[in-house]
Design an enzyme around this catalytic site. Structure first.
Site, PDB file in Angstrom:
ATOM      1  N   HIS A 206       2.583   6.871   7.436  1.00  0.00           N
ATOM      2  CA  HIS A 206       1.328   6.802   6.680  1.00  0.00           C
ATOM      3  C   HIS A 206       1.111   5.478   5.958  1.00  0.00           C
ATOM      4  CE1 HIS A 206       4.018   7.576   3.315  1.00  0.00           C
ATOM      5  NE2 HIS A 206       3.053   7.243   2.495  1.00  0.00           N
TER       6      HIS A 206
HETATM    7  C1  UD1 Z   1      -0.407   7.268  -1.743  1.00  0.00           C
HETATM    8  C2  UD1 Z   1       0.560   6.284  -2.428  1.00  0.00           C
HETATM    9  C3  UD1 Z   1       1.786   6.093  -1.552  1.00  0.00           C
HETATM   10  C4  UD1 Z   1       2.413   7.401  -1.196  1.00  0.00           C
HETATM   11  C5  UD1 Z   1       1.374   8.294  -0.559  1.00  0.00           C
HETATM   12  C6  UD1 Z   1       1.923   9.638  -0.189  1.00  0.00           C
HETATM   13  C7  UD1 Z   1      -0.370   4.471  -3.816  1.00  0.00           C
HETATM   14  C8  UD1 Z   1      -0.704   3.030  -3.843  1.00  0.00           C
HETATM   15  N1  UD1 Z   1      -0.063   4.979  -2.600  1.00  0.00           N
HETATM   16  O1  UD1 Z   1      -0.842   6.662  -0.551  1.00  0.00           O
HETATM   17  O2  UD1 Z   1       2.739   5.308  -2.247  1.00  0.00           O
HETATM   18  O3  UD1 Z   1       3.486   7.188  -0.288  1.00  0.00           O
HETATM   19  O4  UD1 Z   1       0.303   8.457  -1.499  1.00  0.00           O
HETATM   20  O5  UD1 Z   1       0.955  10.442   0.370  1.00  0.00           O
HETATM   21  O6  UD1 Z   1      -0.414   5.106  -4.837  1.00  0.00           O
HETATM   22  N2  UD1 Z   1      -6.445  12.265   0.920  1.00  0.00           N
HETATM   23  C9  UD1 Z   1      -6.676  13.600   1.140  1.00  0.00           C
HETATM   24  N3  UD1 Z   1      -6.276  14.489   0.213  1.00  0.00           N
HETATM   25  C10 UD1 Z   1      -5.623  14.119  -0.926  1.00  0.00           C
HETATM   26  C11 UD1 Z   1      -5.387  12.753  -1.132  1.00  0.00           C
HETATM   27  C12 UD1 Z   1      -5.786  11.839  -0.198  1.00  0.00           C
HETATM   28  O7  UD1 Z   1      -7.253  13.985   2.148  1.00  0.00           O
HETATM   29  O8  UD1 Z   1      -5.276  14.999  -1.733  1.00  0.00           O
HETATM   30  C13 UD1 Z   1      -6.910  11.288   1.923  1.00  0.00           C
HETATM   31  C14 UD1 Z   1      -8.116  10.518   1.462  1.00  0.00           C
HETATM   32  O9  UD1 Z   1      -8.952  10.328   2.545  1.00  0.00           O
HETATM   33  C15 UD1 Z   1      -7.542   9.190   1.032  1.00  0.00           C
HETATM   34  C16 UD1 Z   1      -6.360   9.032   1.987  1.00  0.00           C
HETATM   35  O10 UD1 Z   1      -5.862  10.356   2.163  1.00  0.00           O
HETATM   36  O11 UD1 Z   1      -8.471   8.166   1.118  1.00  0.00           O
HETATM   37  C17 UD1 Z   1      -5.270   8.173   1.443  1.00  0.00           C
HETATM   38  O12 UD1 Z   1      -4.881   8.654   0.157  1.00  0.00           O
HETATM   39  P1  UD1 Z   1      -4.453   7.623  -1.004  1.00  0.00           P
HETATM   40  O13 UD1 Z   1      -3.990   8.395  -2.185  1.00  0.00           O
HETATM   41  O14 UD1 Z   1      -5.524   6.611  -1.175  1.00  0.00           O
HETATM   42  O15 UD1 Z   1      -3.268   6.827  -0.396  1.00  0.00           O
HETATM   43  P2  UD1 Z   1      -1.983   7.312   0.363  1.00  0.00           P
HETATM   44  O16 UD1 Z   1      -1.963   6.630   1.655  1.00  0.00           O
HETATM   45  O17 UD1 Z   1      -1.860   8.818   0.359  1.00  0.00           O
END
Ligand code: UD1
Length: 365
Positions: A206
């Site tokens: 991811h």
């Molecule tokens: C974040 C953390 C990363 C961690 C990862 C675990 C930072 C900089 N990054 O990255 O260190 O390894 O979480 O998952 O803090 N989304 C959902 N549901 C949710 C949350 C997110 O569908 O509950 C989707 C959204 O479309 C979002 C995408 O996942 O835009 C990415 O989520 P985001 O929290 O921005 O970054 P991660 O890649 O998850």
């Protein structure tokens, strides 16, 4: 109790929940602390958040800041604004942050600016790769924290090299391993999330550096396709990865590969069940590198570096990037019984959160 200390624990995103769970339990066992849990809402849906509270038996957060997904700046800034409001209304003698996500630095910075001491659990890890958003979060959080709790000896060395005084650093071991050991027997009793072949490779990917750009994601999918010719692949998809596979029109390639099984994001227990059964793990997660070492399962890290060097020097981890030859060589070794044998790192013994609580007692009393 009038002389008890108000400790605010912060959780934001999926990897935080496994770290927070044993910390709350350890503080709740002590009369001298009143622990309050703030969930920033960085991760917010059932698959990425609430299910982990249920699986890990974490009590519901006292407050959910409801921040949600956004750009790094907007997400970090919004957490700060909402956490500042929370601290306007609730006394805090200390704020405890874990890991390296945006909520970690946001809440640490908010607290420090208000003169509240900050403890950082999982301090000192360094990938020395500032292109990783987490690396920036780690460096900044450690530079302002009052107490820094490390998981492995390199953590302390890195902090010392950055000029952090030794009296702020405490080597307590790995709270994520506390959680692993707490739940391992339970995970053995649950049904796996899908039919499993006798041997399979478990994959998670991811990181933005692997999934955001089309070329990188194509390399990953090509490598997985080659691996699947040797061993069936089980691949739970992180929402970011799922979205990028769709965007770059690569999802059907994986779906149509005969030996690749795509799954939705899994809860803690379901994923642990897979880690217990798998032959080899391929991942770009930091926490899963540690969990593999704790479980003695061979791990191939799909990154150019790791901030968790003990998993390589002492554990089962091999850092391979997206290098197809290297990855296939490790998979072949594992399949032929020559997988890397690791040992359990010092203080990865299930008692790290207890040591944390003891250290907090000596800090305050
Ligand atoms: C974040 C953390 C990363 C961690 C990862 C675990 C930072 C900089 N990054 O990255 O260190 O390894 O979480 O998952 O803090 N989304 C959902 N549901 C949710 C949350 C997110 O569908 O509950 C989707 C959204 O479309 C979002 C995408 O996942 O835009 C990415 O989520 P985001 O929290 O921005 O970054 P991660 O890649 O998850």
């Amino acid at each position: 109790m009038s002389d008890s200390k108000e400790i605010v624990l912060v959780s934001g995103a999926r990897p935080n929940f496994m770290k927070i769970a044993p910390l709350i339990r350890a503080l709740d066992r002590r009369d001298r602390f009143h622990a309050r849990l703030v969930h920033t809402g960085q991760h917010y849906d059932d698959r990425m958040s609430h299910r982990f509270f249920r699986d890990l038996g974490i009590r519901p957060p006292d407050t959910d800041l409801g921040v949600g997904s956004a750009s790094h700046a907007v997400q970090t800034g919004t957490v700060m604004i909402h956490f500042d409001d929370f601290l306007d209304q609730h006394a805090a003698d200390m704020v405890v942050v874990v890991g390296d996500v945006n909520s970690t630095i946001a809440c640490a910075l908010t607290a420090v600016k208000r003169g509240i001491p900050v403890a950082h659990v999982e301090a000192g890890l360094r990938s020395f790769d500032r292109a990783m958003p987490e690396e920036v979060n780690r460096i900044l959080t450690d530079s302002i924290a009052d107490l820094l709790f490390t998981t492995e000896p390199d953590g302390g060395k890195n902090l010392t090299a950055e000029g952090i005084p030794a009296e702020r650093i405490r080597f307590i071991g790995n709270v994520m391993v506390d959680t692993l050991l707490h739940h391992v027997e339970e995970a053995k009793t649950i049904d796996p999330p899908c039919d499993l072949p006798e041997r399979f490779a478990l994959v998670t990917v991811h990181r933005p550096s692997n999934v955001d750009a089309a070329g990188d994601l194509e390399e990953i999918t090509a490598v997985l396709s080659t691996v699947s010719e040797k061993i069936p692949v089980v691949f739970p998809l992180h929402p970011r990865t799922e979205a990028k596979l769709e965007e770059h029109a690569l999802r059907s390639f994986l779906e149509n590969a005969p030996s690749i099984r795509l799954l939705p994001p899994l809860g803690y227990l379901a994923f642990l069940r897979l880690m217990l059964d798998t032959t080899v793990i391929l991942t770009d997660s930091g926490g899963i590198q540690e969990e593999s070492t704790a479980l003695g399962v061979p791990c191939i890290t799909l990154r150019e570096n790791t901030e968790r060097p003990i998993t390589v020097s002492g554990g089962t981890n091999e850092v391979c990037g997206r290098d197809r030859e290297k990855i296939l060589a490790v998979v072949t070794d594992v399949l032929e019984g020559r997988g890397k044998q690791g040992r359990i790192p010092d203080l990865w013994d299930g008692a790290a959160a207890e040591r944390f609580a003891e250290e907090l007692e000596s800090f305050f009393f």
